[in-house]
Scaffold this active site. Structure first.
Site, PDB file in Angstrom:
ATOM      1  NE  ARG A  16     -50.705 -16.544 -43.244  1.00 57.84           N
ATOM      2  CZ  ARG A  16     -50.537 -17.416 -42.262  1.00 57.84           C
ATOM      3  NH1 ARG A  16     -49.524 -18.264 -42.281  1.00 57.84           N
ATOM      4  NH2 ARG A  16     -51.387 -17.475 -41.262  1.00 57.84           N
ATOM      5  CD  GLN A  75     -64.892  -9.441 -36.670  1.00 59.90           C
ATOM      6  OE1 GLN A  75     -64.676 -10.395 -37.428  1.00 59.90           O
ATOM      7  NE2 GLN A  75     -64.251  -9.281 -35.516  1.00 59.90           N
ATOM      8  CG  ASN A 171     -57.460 -23.229 -28.205  1.00 61.07           C
ATOM      9  OD1 ASN A 171     -58.511 -23.859 -28.205  1.00 61.07           O
ATOM     10  ND2 ASN A 171     -57.397 -21.936 -28.474  1.00 61.07           N
ATOM     11  CE1 TYR A 350     -70.675 -32.456 -76.725  1.00 60.53           C
ATOM     12  CE2 TYR A 350     -71.814 -31.898 -78.761  1.00 60.53           C
ATOM     13  CZ  TYR A 350     -71.598 -31.687 -77.398  1.00 60.53           C
ATOM     14  OH  TYR A 350     -72.314 -30.720 -76.741  1.00 60.53           O
ATOM     15  CG  ASN A 361     -73.451 -49.422 -82.325  1.00 62.06           C
ATOM     16  OD1 ASN A 361     -72.899 -50.093 -81.460  1.00 62.06           O
ATOM     17  ND2 ASN A 361     -72.783 -48.832 -83.290  1.00 62.06           N
ATOM     18  CB  SER A 389     -67.923 -44.660 -88.468  1.00 64.52           C
ATOM     19  OG  SER A 389     -67.904 -45.809 -87.661  1.00 64.52           O
TER      20      SER A 389
END
Length: 450
Positions: A16, A75, A171, A350, A361, A389
């Site tokens: 399922r 099994q 159960n 990044y 910085n 920057s």
């Protein structure tokens, strides 16, 4: 020291779920369900002699790896839960307690496992059955009790008499069994049912017929909830997340909007931590005291030291190590990088495969160019350095302590300590050229219309 053996039944295909992944390998809080049970067992039995045996189906290498280093048995013919336990018999000791657990029920608590073990031992029960009381018992097997509270049998839903349907005790599919008795009980199972299967629940009647004591142990319903569908998986995830949120707050963290924060099973959160809305923790995250994590941040495989500030909209990927008091701001991504104490990368940056020194910085728009298409290389930024920057640091490269990188620079060579490095094209200005350009374009556009 007690001898504890746990059998985890995990051979189900989970049809399922509509997945090629074995059912018990589907994750809850980023951890496969079967690993939840293994961790719970290991926590609950510290100081005991624990052996875990998983019963799995054939051709499940991913499951074999997940249960390692614990042994498993296969099994090959799925003939019911009783047959699955029979497959594990060669791995069982002759004494102690055998726990039988379902691999698709990952929410069992360590303290409940401890109660199963100790109650069976102190009460002298041959068999202890984990029982629960759902709001609506329909669909569950009912536990039939004698006047003294002991169990006489378990009746499946389809076999219930009308007066038995109101029985609230159901159960839970969890058992604690006297190891010395289990082989004999299993040997008497027969496949006398329409499915031709060996039902584990039949060991209850066999134990009772031997005059052995069989008792129920009430367990909270949310601990027993099994997963048979994606909807069940989502339901169980919700319960797990509620637990982790409660634990984080009980441990001294503030969650501004608890329902929107998602933890992994192994997330570690310190005290006086504030977590904003819509924060997601992946695996292997440790957050120290006095950290602030603002909204919409995603953190995985990272460590965050005390006093750091993360986000909003920050992403810490595996290998990120954020130092004391460091800042990782909005739309900053950090991967396999170390930010020293007090370092700041506050905007649109990044940092991958990098070592950022204390107090450095990192200006907005800075990127470490760490990948050359074949190999990854490291960028080192010294303590107190200032990266202007929109700079690109092309690894491998070293920026010395206190160095200053002018905005807009592309740095391809090492910069010594306290040096100023600026890499820009020469500014060219032509007076009146902008208006001449516009006039030319307007004329061309008008001509085209004619």
């Amino acid at each position: 020291m007690s001898q504890i053996t746990a059998i985890i039944l995990a051979a189900g295909l989970g049809t399922r779920m509509k997945s090629a992944l074995p059912k018990v390998m589907h994750p809850v809080a980023h951890r496969p369900m079967i690993r939840h049970l293994i961790t719970t067992l290991e926590t609950a039995t510290q100081g005991d002699d624990l052996r875990i045996v998983a019963v799995i189906g054939p051709d499940m290498p991913v499951l074999e790896a997940a249960v390692a280093p614990h042994p498993f048995v296969i099994q090959h013919d799925r003939r019911g839960t009783g047959h699955a336990v029979q497959m594990a018999l060669p791995e069982l000791p002759d004494s102690g307690t055998v726990l039988i657990l379902m691999g698709d029920a990952p929410l069992l608590r360590p303290e409940t496992v401890r109660r199963l073990i100790e109650t069976r031992q102190t009460k002298g029960a041959a068999l202890l059955v984990g029982a629960f009381r759902p709001v609506n018992p329909t669909g569950f097997g009912r536990i039939i009790q004698a006047a003294d509270g002991s169990i006489t049998r378990i009746v499946e839903e389809k076999d219930l008499a009308p007066d038995q349907k109101a029985i609230p005790l159901c159960n839970g599919g969890i058992y604690a069994v006297d190891a010395a008795r289990l082989p004999g009980l299993l040997a008497r199972l027969t496949p006398n049912n329409a499915q031709g299967e060996f039902y584990l629940t039949d060991i209850v009647e066999h134990a009772v017929s031997d005059g052995a004591l069989v008792l129920p142990l009430d367990i909270a319903a949310d601990e027993i909830h099994g997963v048979n569908s994606r909807a069940d998986l989502a339901f169980v995830e919700g319960i797990a997340q509620a637990r982790y949120r409660a634990a984080a707050m009980a441990g001294g963290a503030t969650l501004l909007d608890p329902a929107s924060v998602y933890f992994a099973a192994d997330t570690k959160i310190g005290q006086d931590v504030t977590i904003g809305p819509n924060v997601v923790f992946g695996p292997s995250v440790t957050v120290a005291d006095r950290v602030t994590i603002h909204a919409f941040s995603h953190i995985e495989g990272a460590t965050v030291a005390s006093g750091a500030i993360i986000g909003p909209f920050a992403r810490l990927r595996p290998g990120a190590q954020i130092g004391d008091g460091a800042h990782v701001g909005n739309f900053v991504e950090v991967k396999n990088a170390v930010l020293g104490a007090g370092a700041k990368a506050n905007h649109l940056t990044y940092l991958g495969d990098a070592d950022i020194g204390a107090g450095a910085n990192i200006g907005a728009g800075t990127i470490t160019c760490n990948y050359d298409g074949i190999n990854k290389h490291r960028t080192i930024v010294g303590a107190g350095a200032f990266i202007g920057s929109n700079s690109a640091l092309v690894a491998p490269v070293v920026i010395g302590d206190g160095a200053l990188i002018g905005a807009g620079s592309t740095i391809t060579r090492d910069v010594p300590a306290d040096a100023l490095a600026v890499v820009r094209g020469e500014l060219v200005q032509k007076e009146g050229a902008a208006e001449r350009f516009r006039e030319t374009r307007r004329a061309a556009k008008a001509k085209k219309k004619d």
